[in-house]
Scaffold this motif. Structure first.
Motif, PDB file in Angstrom:
ATOM      1  N   ALA A 186      21.870 -13.455  10.000  1.00 45.48           N
ATOM      2  CA  ALA A 186      20.891 -12.380  10.212  1.00 45.48           C
ATOM      3  C   ALA A 186      19.518 -12.991  10.448  1.00 45.48           C
ATOM      4  O   ALA A 186      19.078 -13.853   9.681  1.00 45.48           O
ATOM      5  CB  ALA A 186      20.847 -11.456   9.008  1.00 45.48           C
ATOM      6  N   ARG A 187      18.874 -12.537  11.511  1.00 42.37           N
ATOM      7  CA  ARG A 187      17.495 -12.962  11.761  1.00 42.37           C
ATOM      8  C   ARG A 187      16.554 -12.094  10.943  1.00 42.37           C
ATOM      9  O   ARG A 187      16.628 -10.859  10.997  1.00 42.37           O
ATOM     10  CB  ARG A 187      17.157 -12.883  13.239  1.00 42.37           C
ATOM     11  N   LEU A 188      15.672 -12.739  10.211  1.00 45.09           N
ATOM     12  CA  LEU A 188      14.754 -12.037   9.332  1.00 45.09           C
ATOM     13  C   LEU A 188      13.422 -11.789  10.032  1.00 45.09           C
ATOM     14  O   LEU A 188      13.116 -12.407  11.057  1.00 45.09           O
ATOM     15  CB  LEU A 188      14.536 -12.847   8.046  1.00 45.09           C
ATOM     16  N   LYS A 189      12.643 -10.900   9.473  1.00 45.71           N
ATOM     17  CA  LYS A 189      11.344 -10.583  10.050  1.00 45.71           C
ATOM     18  C   LYS A 189      10.354 -11.727   9.834  1.00 45.71           C
ATOM     19  O   LYS A 189      10.449 -12.479   8.867  1.00 45.71           O
ATOM     20  CB  LYS A 189      10.787  -9.308   9.424  1.00 45.71           C
ATOM     21  N   GLY A 190       9.393 -11.801  10.739  1.00 44.93           N
ATOM     22  CA  GLY A 190       8.319 -12.771  10.584  1.00 44.93           C
ATOM     23  C   GLY A 190       8.675 -14.135  11.167  1.00 44.93           C
ATOM     24  O   GLY A 190       9.819 -14.402  11.554  1.00 44.93           O
ATOM     25  N   ARG A 191       7.654 -14.965  11.227  1.00 42.82           N
ATOM     26  CA  ARG A 191       7.818 -16.326  11.735  1.00 42.82           C
ATOM     27  C   ARG A 191       7.095 -17.294  10.791  1.00 42.82           C
ATOM     28  O   ARG A 191       6.150 -16.912  10.097  1.00 42.82           O
ATOM     29  CB  ARG A 191       7.214 -16.471  13.144  1.00 42.82           C
ATOM     30  N   ALA A 192       7.552 -18.512  10.780  1.00 43.08           N
ATOM     31  CA  ALA A 192       6.876 -19.537   9.994  1.00 43.08           C
ATOM     32  C   ALA A 192       5.504 -19.810  10.593  1.00 43.08           C
ATOM     33  O   ALA A 192       5.283 -19.645  11.802  1.00 43.08           O
ATOM     34  CB  ALA A 192       7.713 -20.803   9.964  1.00 43.08           C
ATOM     35  N   GLN A 193       4.578 -20.226   9.754  1.00 45.69           N
ATOM     36  CA  GLN A 193       3.213 -20.481  10.173  1.00 45.69           C
ATOM     37  C   GLN A 193       2.900 -21.968  10.089  1.00 45.69           C
ATOM     38  O   GLN A 193       3.536 -22.708   9.351  1.00 45.69           O
ATOM     39  CB  GLN A 193       2.227 -19.692   9.291  1.00 45.69           C
ATOM     40  N   GLY A 194       1.910 -22.376  10.862  1.00 38.84           N
ATOM     41  CA  GLY A 194       1.486 -23.763  10.834  1.00 38.84           C
ATOM     42  C   GLY A 194       1.268 -24.307  12.226  1.00 38.84           C
ATOM     43  O   GLY A 194       1.814 -23.792  13.215  1.00 38.84           O
ATOM     44  N   ILE A 195       0.454 -25.369  12.306  1.00 40.39           N
ATOM     45  CA  ILE A 195       0.164 -25.977  13.609  1.00 40.39           C
ATOM     46  C   ILE A 195       1.427 -26.539  14.233  1.00 40.39           C
ATOM     47  O   ILE A 195       1.682 -26.394  15.437  1.00 40.39           O
ATOM     48  CB  ILE A 195      -0.906 -27.071  13.444  1.00 40.39           C
ATOM     49  N   GLY A 196       2.259 -27.214  13.413  1.00 37.55           N
ATOM     50  CA  GLY A 196       3.480 -27.802  13.940  1.00 37.55           C
ATOM     51  C   GLY A 196       4.410 -26.766  14.534  1.00 37.55           C
ATOM     52  O   GLY A 196       5.008 -26.992  15.595  1.00 37.55           O
ATOM     53  N   VAL A 197       4.540 -25.621  13.863  1.00 39.32           N
ATOM     54  CA  VAL A 197       5.401 -24.563  14.384  1.00 39.32           C
ATOM     55  C   VAL A 197       4.835 -24.015  15.691  1.00 39.32           C
ATOM     56  O   VAL A 197       5.579 -23.736  16.638  1.00 39.32           O
ATOM     57  CB  VAL A 197       5.539 -23.441  13.342  1.00 39.32           C
ATOM     58  N   THR A 198       3.528 -23.864  15.758  1.00 41.54           N
ATOM     59  CA  THR A 198       2.897 -23.367  16.995  1.00 41.54           C
ATOM     60  C   THR A 198       3.150 -24.311  18.154  1.00 41.54           C
ATOM     61  O   THR A 198       3.507 -23.892  19.264  1.00 41.54           O
ATOM     62  CB  THR A 198       1.391 -23.184  16.777  1.00 41.54           C
TER      63      THR A 198
END
Length: 854
Positions: free
Chosen positions: A193-205
């Protein structure tokens, strides 16, 4: 500062060679070296001290820095090893929640990706923070796993484990370097299941940008043959580069071009800095006074460094990109502060900063190739200072008349030609330095020297740097649909480059295959490189190639006449055994193929190349099961095979593949016999005639025997380095005594009974490749009693789904006091047979590192 950073790097390299991390007293010694030696060293460096005293002071500072590096890397390693998956949780379904880390890799059977764990439904105190997972395509392809997307997954995990073989890349070290402390697969894809939201951070961007760029390129180029290279030049992801492109670039020494290297980052940063400086200067003419406040030169330098950081981020911060980024940053800080920093100091700072961020960078080939290439360029050009030539802008005082237009044009053309010659001479000097410096490392990591490398790089480097890379960068910067034109143009340029490289790599002599060198050969080669690249006037520079002799003409490592060496490779759940005599080599099976571990191309061929084996006299394919025959196509493509001897049906495609490669094909049958270098080879099974039953019923069974001064042996202990010594015991017999190995493939109990009834005396052997990986359908009690082995080798995969070896079968061997080797626990096994004794070497014991089995 150079000595400090070099000592720091030496300490880290030293730590990565250790079998265990320091404890107790070792930490006290490191602390003493860290705090006491610098005090003594600085005292020796006081002004007015004697030269030898000052040299001793610098040595003490170097050793102190090495202690700091060793301790720092050990501390980082202990912190990372604290997170692990307990044995009890292997193979169990675990619910994990977290997010996709980095770029996922698409494969033929699914998707492989890293997963950052936020929580897990497991009672584990320090659950692994990063998992390497596979999402296997079943009824539907895996979803798009975007970087940073949150998921709830049911996974089945195992501890990080890699195949362990001589001369082959350490996959377990690569997992540890990426902080992957467990691997596995999504066991219930329908419940993901895909959950709401996304991880944060410069690396993720940044990873999100890289993912979008890859998708744009894939949408434009689709199935284009060189699409993977375009992706690699854009974002540094090399997983899409085709096997054909890798082979072509390895043969021509141009593999470095598919990485976003320091050369590419330097070119892009220089272009960005020039553009920023030009625009900053022009701002003065539109009413701004900015150039009077901040000089355009500093703006250009700062802008170039910032763009280098952006470009390195797109490359995923691989080691060459980090090296280029830190060098650009140090130079920018120095020049903006009005200081000119020596190039060697810049390189030393880059070395220290790379290892400070990632102490495991020294485990990658890119680290050594990148830093040694730059170091060689700096060393080779240090004795050739550039002399600025001032062009004559007007007539000399002695001339009373103005020169004619034709004379001025001729003078300008002459100056341009002279500058071009100087640039070509400088470029040739740099290319020579890089080629000489990297040749030993190329042999060490890839067991070859591409002889056409200098010629190929002479046009490939400017072609990729000046034309292809700017086109790829333009495609990244331009919006759709204009980006498609840039990406297609870059691909057309790569097609031209590939055509040129194909012309160069055609003849077999273009690649010089050499065995993997030892430490002393590499040390001698390093001395030869420094000697050869030394400034003009250095004594006896013509003798520098003599230091390369141990590398280019190594002493033969083949067994003696009348002896043989048997190496059972660790290929996972499968079988592959190399048998060497004084002048011949036989390969018995080649492990699994693409359906499993890709053993042929990942393990067998690299091992043969590292061992200096360029051709096989005979390749035996025991039967058609994929865990024995799957790697054969890669072996046929990778090395010369003179004869294929197989237990295969007449219609099997491997026969046609072997004939296409120029190999003689023969079906194995009982009674076949030959001798190499005083060693006898005999096929004991199957019988001649049509093959009947399942593949296991007609496996090729091979017996290898050499003369010995005695017959049987029993283990008597180890030599202190993990090698089990088996000493032969004399027996009074009238006939010639033999040391024998029996390679039984996947035969089962019915075949064992037939062999016992027919060949009981011929079955006697000191070494046994355990039938059918130790399954419960093989290795019957009468069969073992007739063989009477002193050494038994189980080739099995770690936590394989067949549960090989079967517990009762393994205990059957143990109860007889037989020296045992399991590839899932010991890695590859090497047995030396000749004279009066046998020796068994287990790879994971003699080449143990602190991250193994942790």
């Amino acid at each position: 500062m150079r000595a400090v950073w070099c000592g720091f790097a030496l300490g880290i390299v030293w730590l990565q060679q250790q079998a265990s991390l320091p404890e107790g007293l070792a930490w006290l010694v490191l602390a003493a070296g860290t705090f006491v030696l610098p005090c003594i060293g600085f005292a020796c460096l006081r002004p007015g001290g004697a030269g030898c005293v000052r040299s001793a002071g610098w040595c003490m500072l170097l050793v102190a820095a090495a202690c700091v590096g060793f301790g720092y890397a050990a501390w980082r390693a202990q912190t990372r090893l604290a997170f692990e998956l307990p044995h009890a949780w292997e193979g169990r379904d675990i619910v994990v929640r977290g997010w996709v880390k980095g770029l996922s890799t698409r494969t033929a059977d699914g998707t492989r990706f890293l997963f950052a764990v936020e929580s897990a439904d497991a009672s584990v105190e320090r659950f692994p923070r990063t998992l390497q997972l596979s999402w296997i395509a079943q009824d539907a392809p895996p979803p798009a796993l975007e970087p940073g997307s949150h998921w709830r997954l049911i996974v089945r995990l195992k501890r990080p484990h890699g195949n362990a073989n001589w001369g082959v890349r350490d996959a377990e070290a690569a997992l540890f370097a990426r902080d992957v402390r467990a691997t596995g697969y999504v066991s219930a894809p329908l419940q993901a299941a895909r959950l709401k939201g996304r991880a944060q951070g410069i690396g993720v961007t940044v990873d999100g940008w890289r993912w979008m760029i890859r998708e744009r390129i894939a949408a434009v180029l689709a199935d284009a043959p060189h699409m993977g290279i375009v992706v690699a030049l854009a974002i540094g992801a090399q997983d899409a580069v085709s096997a054909a492109d890798w082979l072509l670039m390895r043969r021509t020494g141009t593999s470095h071009l598919v990485a976003i290297s320091g050369l590419h980052i330097g070119f892009a940063a220089g272009l960005a800095g020039w553009l920023a400086g030009m625009l900053w200067r022009r701002s003065f003419f539109v009413g701004g006074g900015s150039p009077l406040i901040v000089p355009a030169q500093k703006v250009a330098i700062g802008s170039g460094a910032l763009f280098a950081a952006f470009h390195a981020a797109l490359a995923g911060f691989n080691v060459p990109a980090q090296r280029a980024l830190w060098m650009a940053g140090v130079i920018a800080l120095g020049q903006m502060g009005g200081r000119r920093i020596a190039p060697s100091v810049v390189l030393a700072w880059a070395l220290g900063l790379v290892l400070l961020v990632d102490p495991w960078a020294v485990l990658s080939a890119g680290f050594w190739l990148s830093f040694c290439a730059v170091g060689a360029i700096l060393f080779a050009t240090s004795g050739h200072p550039r002399v600025a030539r001032r062009a004559e802008s007007g007539p000399s005082p002695d001339e009373g008349v103005e020169r004619s237009l034709a004379v001025r044009c001729a003078h300008a053309l002459g100056s341009c030609a002279q500058a071009l010659v100087e640039r070509m001479r400088s470029g040739a000097r740099v290319q020579f330095a890089v080629t000489i410096a990297l040749a030993p490392l190329t042999v060490c990591f890839f067991s070859q020297i591409p002889l056409v490398g200098p010629v190929a790089n002479a046009f490939a480097i400017p072609w990729v740097s000046v034309f292809v890379t700017p086109a790829v960068l333009a495609g990244i910067a331009l919006p759709a649909p204009f980006d498609a034109f840039a990406f297609r143009f870059a691909h057309h340029l790569l097609e031209g480059l590939a055509a040129g490289l194909h012309l160069l790599s055609g003849p077999p002599w273009t690649v010089w295959q050499l065995p993997q060198p030892g430490a002393w050969a590499m040390a001698a080669a390093a001395i030869g490189v420094a000697w050869c690249l030394a400034p003009a006037g250095w004594p006896l520079r013509w003798a520098a190639p003599l230091a390369w002799l141990p590398l280019l003409a190594p002493a033969s490592a083949a067994p003696a006449e009348g002896a043989f060496r048997l190496t059972a490779l660790d290929v996972g759940q499968g079988s592959s055994v190399v048998v060497e005599t004084a002048r011949h080599v036989l390969l018995f099976d080649a492990g699994p193929g693409p359906e499993s571990t890709h053993a042929g191309e990942r393990i067998v061929v690299p091992y043969l190349q590292a061992a200096g084996i360029a051709s096989l006299d005979t390749l035996v394919v025991s039967h058609a099961d994929s865990d024995h025959s799957g790697g054969v196509p890669a072996v046929l493509d990778g090395v010369e095979v003179r004869q294929l001897l197989g237990g295969l049906a007449p219609t099997h495609p491997l026969w046609r593949h072997a004939v296409k490669k120029g190999a003689q094909t023969v079906r194995c049958a009982a009674g076949q016999h030959w001798q190499w270098d005083g060693v006898d080879f005999a096929i004991l099974w199957p019988d001649a005639g049509p093959l009947q039953g399942k593949p296991n019923a007609h496996c090729c069974v091979l017996r290898v025997s050499a003369a010995a001064s005695a017959r049987h042996g029993t283990p008597v202990g180890t030599d202190g380095q993990g090698q089990v010594q088996v000493q032969a015991q004399a027996q009074a017999q009238a006939h010639e005594e033999r040391l024998t190995a029996l390679l039984a493939a996947d035969i089962e109990a019915p075949v064992e009974r037939v062999l016992l009834a027919r060949e009981r005396a011929a079955l006697r052997a000191q070494v046994l490749l355990v039938p059918h990986h130790g399954s419960k359908t093989s290795s019957t009690e009468p069969f073992l009693d007739s063989i009477g082995p002193s050494i038994a080798v189980f080739q099995v995969g770690y936590r394989n789904r067949f549960h090989h070896p079967y517990a009762s079968v393994f205990e059957r061997f143990r109860a007889r006091g037989i020296a045992l080797s399991r590839s899932d626990e010991d890695g590859a096994a090497r047995i030396e047979a000749g004279g009066a004794s046998l020796s068994l070497e287990r790879y994971r014991q003699t080449h143990r590192r602190y991250w193994m089995d942790r």
